[in-house]
Design an enzyme around this catalytic site. Structure first.
Site, PDB file in Angstrom:
ATOM      1  N   CYS A  65       0.325   3.932   2.526  1.00 22.70           N
ATOM      2  CA  CYS A  65       0.791   3.598   3.869  1.00 22.70           C
ATOM      3  C   CYS A  65       2.206   3.861   4.112  1.00 22.70           C
ATOM      4  CB  CYS A  65       0.541   2.059   4.055  1.00 22.70           C
ATOM      5  SG  CYS A  65      -1.119   1.467   3.996  1.00 22.70           S
ATOM      6  N   CYS A 104       0.984  -1.161  -0.008  1.00 19.67           N
ATOM      7  CA  CYS A 104       0.072  -0.093  -0.051  1.00 19.67           C
ATOM      8  C   CYS A 104       0.832   1.422   0.030  1.00 19.67           C
ATOM      9  CB  CYS A 104      -0.867  -0.114   1.273  1.00 19.67           C
ATOM     10  SG  CYS A 104      -1.464   1.618   1.715  1.00 19.67           S
TER      11      CYS A 104
END
Lengths: 108, 303
Positions: free
Chosen positions: A34, A31
């Site tokens: 993230c 991700c």
């Protein structure tokens, strides 16, 4: 400590039964947003030491709690107090936004 | 006091920063809370020159940022809040702090255009998404739809098909807009189906998505389907409404005068925030370079 890791195994003990409020950063290695949030979370861990426990939970390896708390998008930061989720912040954003959410949760 | 303040950190903003710092201009990039722009929400980028095997969008942006930092660009990873372009130095506020600059490059790009239907806004991150690479994982063995008919809708569908049980592309007209290569990729995938002439009217569910209400715009028939995820890929809107005094065109993009100038002298513009026509990473980077060169020239003329 900046590098606290939560798992499906220690979640009950370290998050739900923690005497301090706990911020859980639901993330995964694939991700990209993230990766933006990760260093901010580490800074928050230091800044709120003693007031808030901060740690990360890898949703790939720990699907049980991600699904239990309805995580459908990451990064999701959820603040737990006395075993209950009291605030959720979804998506990458600036540090000031996260601090605002934490301060609200801590004073609630 | 900065020579240049760049607002935005996609390919346009970061390329500007590489050029201004290499011209020894003191540069601040107001990068935003989620820096990196639209490419941070993609996977493999196969049309950026120099990467014959393609490069992951987020990796490309990280490389651009490192390159700008190497030449001394300063970054603030907070959202832009306010600008004052009425006098020099210009003032830019982010996270409650005000920064002064002799010139400004606006490179704020564009954001997801949402459907703007009932039930959508409160379920973003709860079944409504604009980023399949980020969120597809949570739709393992679930039913999903993708709204849109362009390249990004095809990419969303293909990424989703790796996880979801089914992916239905819902498009409001009768033919896709996507490039042939992307259409072929999507059509070859057995998990991906298509519904045409159909619009989403409502997203159903209380705390998360459970279905959608559809309208066939040819027959005017409405229907409901049960699904778990709605991925929206109907385009972007320029991030312009926050700049006081900056002239926009009819579609809401920054109006460009004489290459990369805005209507305010000393304020330049680059990338998707003014370009509704090409909207590519490489053209945004090109515009970023041009704006930096123009800013440099303008600053020199002021001395």
């Amino acid at each position: 400590m900046a590098d606290t890791t939560f798992t499906d195994q220690n979640f009950e003990q370290d998050v739900l039964k923690n005497n301090l409020p706990v911020l859980v950063d639901f993330w995964a290695p694939w991700c990209a947003p993230c990766r933006i949030v990760s260093p901010i979370v580490e800074e928050l861990a230091k800044e709120y030491e003693g007031k808030l426990k901060v740690g990360k939970l890898n949703v790939d390896e720990n699907p049980e709690n991600a699904s239990k708390y309805g995580v459908m998008s990451i990064p999701s930061l959820i603040i737990f107090k006395n075993g209950h989720p009291i605030k959720t912040v979804i998506g990458a954003q600036g540090k000031e936004n996260f601090k605002k959410a934490i301060d609200e949760a801590l004073s609630a | 006091m900065y020579d240049v303040i760049i607002i935005g950190s996609g390919p346009a903003g970061l390329t500007s920063a590489i050029y201004t710092t290499r011209a020894s201009l003191k540069t601040l990039v107001v990068a935003g809370g989620k820096w990196g722009g639209q490419l941070m929400l993609t996977t493999l980028v196969e049309n950026y020159p120099g990467f014959p095997e393609g490069i992951q969008g987020p990796d490309l942006m990280l490389a651009m940022r490192k390159q700008a930092e190497r030449f001394g660009a300063e970054f603030i990873d907070e959202n832009f809040e306010e600008s004052d372009f009425t006098k020099l130095p210009f003032r830019i506020t982010a996270a409650g702090k005000t920064f002064e600059g002799k010139s400004v490059i606006i490179a704020t790009g564009a954001d997801t255009r949402w459907l703007d239907v009932p039930g959508e806004k409160e379920k973003i991150g709860r079944g409504v998404s604009s980023c399949a690479p980020c969120d597809a994982f949570f739709f393992k063995n679930k039913k999903t739809i993708v709204i849109g008919g362009g390249d990004s809708a095809m990419e969303e569908a293909i990424v989703l098909a790796n996880f979801a049980e089914s992916v239905t592309v819902v498009h409001r007209s009768e033919a896709l807009r996507a490039s042939q290569i992307m259409q072929d990729k999507a059509r070859k995938n057995p998990k991906i189906k298509f519904i045409f002439n159909t619009e989403v009217k409502k997203i159903l569910g209380d705390d998360h998505v459970t279905g959608v209400e559809l309208l066939n715009n040819k027959t005017n028939e409405t229907s409901k389907i049960d699904i778990d995820g709605v991925f929206v890929a109907i385009g972007h809107i320029p991030n312009t409404k926050i700049f006081k005094g900056i002239e926009l065109d009819k579609k809401g993009y920054v109006r460009v005068h004489d290459h990369t100038r805005t209507n305010i002298e000393g304020v330049f513009v680059a990338g998707d925030v003014h370009d509704s026509h090409y909207r590519q990473a490489v053209t945004a980077a090109g515009f970023g370079c041009a704006a930096a060169l123009e800013a440099e020239r303008w600053l020199r003329d002021q001395e």
